[in-house]
Scaffold this motif. Sequence first.
Motif, PDB file in Angstrom:
ATOM      1  N   ASN A 113       0.857  -1.179   0.000  1.00 33.47           N
ATOM      2  CA  ASN A 113       0.000   0.000   0.000  1.00 33.47           C
ATOM      3  C   ASN A 113       0.893   1.228   0.000  1.00 33.47           C
ATOM      4  N   LYS A 114       0.459   2.278  -0.715  1.00 36.80           N
ATOM      5  CA  LYS A 114       1.272   3.488  -0.696  1.00 36.80           C
ATOM      6  C   LYS A 114       0.388   4.697  -0.899  1.00 36.80           C
ATOM      7  N   SER A 115       0.822   5.817  -0.333  1.00 38.07           N
ATOM      8  CA  SER A 115       0.162   7.076  -0.658  1.00 38.07           C
ATOM      9  C   SER A 115       1.227   7.972  -1.273  1.00 38.07           C
ATOM     10  N   ILE A 116       0.810   8.791  -2.222  1.00 42.08           N
ATOM     11  CA  ILE A 116       1.752   9.648  -2.934  1.00 42.08           C
ATOM     12  C   ILE A 116       1.253  11.077  -2.896  1.00 42.08           C
ATOM     13  N   THR A 117      -0.062  11.260  -2.834  1.00 36.45           N
ATOM     14  CA  THR A 117      -0.640  12.570  -3.082  1.00 36.45           C
ATOM     15  C   THR A 117      -0.920  13.369  -1.823  1.00 36.45           C
ATOM     16  N   TYR A 122       3.064   7.744   3.212  1.00 41.99           N
ATOM     17  CA  TYR A 122       3.578   6.524   3.814  1.00 41.99           C
ATOM     18  C   TYR A 122       3.458   5.375   2.834  1.00 41.99           C
ATOM     19  N   THR A 124       3.320   0.990   2.906  1.00 40.29           N
ATOM     20  CA  THR A 124       3.256  -0.202   3.750  1.00 40.29           C
ATOM     21  C   THR A 124       3.898  -1.368   3.006  1.00 40.29           C
ATOM     22  N   SER A 158       5.267   0.171   8.193  1.00 33.32           N
ATOM     23  CA  SER A 158       5.003   1.335   7.350  1.00 33.32           C
ATOM     24  C   SER A 158       6.250   2.200   7.271  1.00 33.32           C
ATOM     25  N   TYR A 250       5.111   6.001  -8.264  1.00 35.12           N
ATOM     26  CA  TYR A 250       3.910   5.377  -8.829  1.00 35.12           C
ATOM     27  C   TYR A 250       4.149   3.917  -9.182  1.00 35.12           C
TER      28      TYR A 250
END
Lengths: 279, 171
Positions: A113-117, A122, A124, A158, A250
Amino acid sequence: MLNLWRFINKYNAFFFLIIYLTISFILLIRNNDFQRASTFNTSNQIVGSIYQEVNSVNKYLDLNLVNDSLAQENIRLRNQLKSSFLDDSIVTKLVTDTVHRVKYEYILAEVINKSITSRNNYITINRGSREGIKKGMGVIGPSGVVGIVWNVSENFASIQSILHEDTRITSSIEGTPYFGPLIWEGKDPSTVTLTDIPNQLDLKPKARVITSGLGVIFPKGILIGTVLKSGVKGGGSFLDISVKLATNFYALQYVYVIKNNFQTEQEVLEQANKESLNE
Amino acid sequence: MNSIIKNIIRYILLVLIQVFLLKNTVLFGLNTPYLYILFILLLPFETPNWLLFFLSFLIGLNIDIFNDTVGLHAASCVITAFVRVSITSITVQKDNYESDPEPTLAIMGFRWFFFYALVLTFVHHFFLLNFEVFRFSEIPATISRVFLSSLFTLTLIFIAELLFFRKKQRK
């Protein structure tokens, strides 16, 4: 009493707002506390395993990009092999066997799992304390630095990525002795800013920005990105250098967690220095 | 009963779309759509206030759990619910409609729905992004993110509404 009840009833929306907003803020502030192990975290078992399921479908979509980056990494490593250099030395030298004193070990992990925006991002991964991952270890991807381990549960961890306002990775420009912290200003997930580099430095465009090897987290010379442009902000004596990140967040699918076997020794020594200064 | 099932399905669908599809969708830098607020927008008018606030809090918390930001979406959703209560109490006279009106594009018309969606989206994004950054020095950059993200979300809301628009007309 009845009047009070009528009053509350008439403006009930406002009271609901206050109640739920208070709950939200308590949760927000508690969760922000770095030291507290959070119950709602993606390193938490349930959400972690849901993401793992979804990721097993998702990862086929990025397969092209992931294959490319892994192939490029292979080429880079192959170019460093001893067999790809012409052996013209006639000097024999003593070889010390250093295998029993490995400094850095790498643990392979998959991004689930990842957040970019967001302002603070973070990632995972599917490795946790069972595989020996601890808080504060460095994380790199096939093409460059990714971040630092933040929270660890038994099977997941994370990572606080470079794209986070509190991440400061000490980096330097290849071939120069200067170093400074790397800051993400929260505008574009592909560029970060390198600060504190003295402005007498004659900077070539496309110069490589690498980890400095200071501190205990990253070994020296791992690629972070390339210089986009530089300039002096507000007449200061330091350069603000825009750096294009080597890691494409991405397409990030596999990462390596760096375990420094001498981390404790170095930290204990540096801590002792501080304590003897304070005395 | 029909309305309850419809809203439960809408809830699940919007959370799934938001978490697995839109989370890392980006337009010009850092602007992400938050389509899930459509659930709060489309709850029927006769929803009692306590339920409206509870559901808004719940969907916010649900998104939070998947995003590692506990309390952030929940807080902005609750504020959105409060603004929704204020707007509907001012602009909607329930006597003017024969049978239960719903806050959808098909029933309320373009002008009303546009105003309603615009205000709620903007309020939600404003508080969400500012709570996330939580720093006065970055407000100008955040405001531009608020505008662009709102634009993105509004477009998606209207696409979603127009997709279901014809269906209701036929009934």
